[in-house]
Motif scaffolding. Structure first.
Motif, PDB file in Angstrom:
ATOM      1  N   ASP B  63       0.805  -1.231   0.000  1.00 32.49           N
ATOM      2  CA  ASP B  63       0.000   0.000   0.000  1.00 32.49           C
ATOM      3  C   ASP B  63       0.832   1.273   0.000  1.00 32.49           C
ATOM      4  O   ASP B  63       0.299   2.364  -0.215  1.00 32.49           O
ATOM      5  N   GLN B  64       2.120   1.156   0.280  1.00 30.41           N
ATOM      6  CA  GLN B  64       2.989   2.326   0.260  1.00 30.41           C
ATOM      7  C   GLN B  64       3.354   2.748  -1.163  1.00 30.41           C
ATOM      8  O   GLN B  64       3.860   3.841  -1.379  1.00 30.41           O
ATOM      9  N   PHE B  65       3.106   1.867  -2.109  1.00 27.51           N
ATOM     10  CA  PHE B  65       3.467   2.138  -3.500  1.00 27.51           C
ATOM     11  C   PHE B  65       2.219   2.457  -4.321  1.00 27.51           C
ATOM     12  O   PHE B  65       1.141   1.902  -4.074  1.00 27.51           O
ATOM     13  N   SER B  66       2.384   3.323  -5.295  1.00 27.91           N
ATOM     14  CA  SER B  66       1.320   3.553  -6.268  1.00 27.91           C
ATOM     15  C   SER B  66       1.965   3.964  -7.594  1.00 27.91           C
ATOM     16  O   SER B  66       3.105   4.436  -7.621  1.00 27.91           O
ATOM     17  N   VAL B  67       1.238   3.745  -8.670  1.00 25.60           N
ATOM     18  CA  VAL B  67       1.705   4.136 -10.000  1.00 25.60           C
ATOM     19  C   VAL B  67       0.619   4.962 -10.666  1.00 25.60           C
ATOM     20  O   VAL B  67      -0.560   4.834 -10.371  1.00 25.60           O
ATOM     21  N   GLU B  68       1.093   5.778 -11.593  1.00 27.43           N
ATOM     22  CA  GLU B  68       0.168   6.671 -12.270  1.00 27.43           C
ATOM     23  C   GLU B  68       0.723   7.011 -13.644  1.00 27.43           C
ATOM     24  O   GLU B  68       1.941   7.092 -13.836  1.00 27.43           O
ATOM     25  N   ASN B  74       4.183  10.390 -19.429  1.00 26.27           N
ATOM     26  CA  ASN B  74       4.876  10.051 -18.195  1.00 26.27           C
ATOM     27  C   ASN B  74       4.250   8.853 -17.476  1.00 26.27           C
ATOM     28  O   ASN B  74       3.048   8.604 -17.580  1.00 26.27           O
ATOM     29  N   PHE B  75       5.103   8.146 -16.756  1.00 29.78           N
ATOM     30  CA  PHE B  75       4.654   7.024 -15.929  1.00 29.78           C
ATOM     31  C   PHE B  75       5.421   7.146 -14.621  1.00 29.78           C
ATOM     32  O   PHE B  75       6.648   7.203 -14.621  1.00 29.78           O
ATOM     33  N   THR B  76       4.704   7.250 -13.497  1.00 28.38           N
ATOM     34  CA  THR B  76       5.383   7.541 -12.236  1.00 28.38           C
ATOM     35  C   THR B  76       5.168   6.430 -11.210  1.00 28.38           C
ATOM     36  O   THR B  76       4.159   5.721 -11.220  1.00 28.38           O
ATOM     37  N   LEU B  77       6.160   6.319 -10.329  1.00 28.45           N
ATOM     38  CA  LEU B  77       6.083   5.428  -9.173  1.00 28.45           C
ATOM     39  C   LEU B  77       6.194   6.300  -7.930  1.00 28.45           C
ATOM     40  O   LEU B  77       7.151   7.057  -7.782  1.00 28.45           O
ATOM     41  N   LYS B  78       5.209   6.200  -7.052  1.00 23.44           N
ATOM     42  CA  LYS B  78       5.217   6.962  -5.818  1.00 23.44           C
ATOM     43  C   LYS B  78       5.401   6.011  -4.644  1.00 23.44           C
ATOM     44  O   LYS B  78       4.730   4.980  -4.564  1.00 23.44           O
ATOM     45  N   ILE B  79       6.307   6.386  -3.751  1.00 25.50           N
ATOM     46  CA  ILE B  79       6.442   5.675  -2.488  1.00 25.50           C
ATOM     47  C   ILE B  79       5.997   6.655  -1.416  1.00 25.50           C
ATOM     48  O   ILE B  79       6.591   7.722  -1.249  1.00 25.50           O
ATOM     49  N   ARG B  80       4.943   6.280  -0.704  1.00 24.39           N
ATOM     50  CA  ARG B  80       4.252   7.229   0.180  1.00 24.39           C
ATOM     51  C   ARG B  80       5.089   7.607   1.401  1.00 24.39           C
ATOM     52  O   ARG B  80       5.186   8.763   1.751  1.00 24.39           O
ATOM     53  N   SER B  81       5.651   6.664   2.054  1.00 20.62           N
ATOM     54  CA  SER B  81       6.424   6.902   3.277  1.00 20.62           C
ATOM     55  C   SER B  81       7.634   5.980   3.238  1.00 20.62           C
ATOM     56  O   SER B  81       7.545   4.798   3.582  1.00 20.62           O
ATOM     57  N   THR B  82       8.760   6.519   2.775  1.00 21.37           N
ATOM     58  CA  THR B  82       9.906   5.666   2.489  1.00 21.37           C
ATOM     59  C   THR B  82      10.513   5.051   3.743  1.00 21.37           C
ATOM     60  O   THR B  82      10.515   5.662   4.831  1.00 21.37           O
ATOM     61  N   LYS B  83      11.034   3.835   3.566  1.00 20.76           N
ATOM     62  CA  LYS B  83      11.735   3.113   4.625  1.00 20.76           C
ATOM     63  C   LYS B  83      13.178   2.900   4.163  1.00 20.76           C
ATOM     64  O   LYS B  83      13.479   2.963   2.971  1.00 20.76           O
ATOM     65  N   LEU B  84      14.045   2.612   5.124  1.00 20.98           N
ATOM     66  CA  LEU B  84      15.445   2.381   4.785  1.00 20.98           C
ATOM     67  C   LEU B  84      15.583   1.277   3.736  1.00 20.98           C
ATOM     68  O   LEU B  84      16.406   1.376   2.813  1.00 20.98           O
TER      69      LEU B  84
END
Lengths: 113, 112
Positions: B63-68, B74-84
């Protein structure tokens, strides 16, 4: 799901020798098997691919063989050159487009002159 | 020869921050992908995208990842709350029916 095993993890050869990298896959439904070369700092680049209806394919110094019964496929590089040094990945998938390409762990090939 | 283009080449972010990785796939391609490669390890599938929806995703793509695909290029990858452990190279790829998968040169994400 599909699982791809690749051997060896490292391979060192002398310039002019041949190099062979072997992969096995688990899902008998997989029908497309590409090989990628990855140089430092770059993305994987396709070097050759084979479909399950073909047993062997060759492109100049590079060839790939596929044994569907045994579920393994191999990359053969002849007359190796220093510029062949890179990480090579095999992969397998059910369909070429739309489904996940599952990669092996990679083989670091070093060609010394 | 057409290429898959990714920006930025290197992104440094703090843990808990959101990041967006951007890709411009090859223009006539219809299938888009994100893969991840942790340093020294194999390339791992994250997600595939076709016809404006996710076709397939792996266990990594939580659930931390999403694409749009916000526009036609354009094609994007979002990471909502990054972890180490999100630190890795992220590769975008694209293909068309019958064409092989083409990868970009990746974005190196460093989470501190």
């Amino acid at each position: 799901g599909e699982n791809v095993e690749q051997h060896p993890s490292t391979l060192s050869v002398q310039e002019g020798d041949s190099a062979v990298i072997k992969c096995t896959y688990s899902d008998s439904a997989s029908n497309y098997f590409p090989w990628y070369k990855q140089e430092l700092g770059k993305g994987p680049q396709l070097i050759i691919d084979i479909r399950s209806n073909v047993g062997e394919k060759k492109d100049q110094r590079i060839a790939v063989t596929l044994n569907k019964t045994a579920k393994h496929f191999s990359l053969h590089i002849t007359e190796t050159q220093p510029e062949d040094s890179a990480v090579y990945f095999c992969a397998a998938t059910l369909n070429q487009a739309g489904t996940a390409l599952i990669f092996g762990k990679g083989t670091t090939l070093s060609v010394s002159s | 020869e057409p290429e898959v283009t990714q920006t930025p080449s290197h992104q440094v972010t703090q843990m808990g921050q959101e990041v967006i990785l951007r890709c411009v796939p090859i223009s006539n391609h219809l299938y888009f992908y994100w893969y991840r490669q942790i340093l020294g390890q194999k390339v791992e599938f994250l997600v595939s995208f076709y016809n404006n929806e996710i076709s397939e995703k792996s266990e990594i793509f939580d659930d931390q990842f999403s694409v749009e695909r916000p526009d036609g290029s354009n094609f994007t990858l979002k990471i909502r709350s990054t972890k180490l452990e999100d630190s890795a190279m992220y590769f975008c790829a694209s293909c068309d029916t019958g064409s092989p998968l083409h990868f970009g040169n990746g974005t190196r994400l460093t989470v501190t």
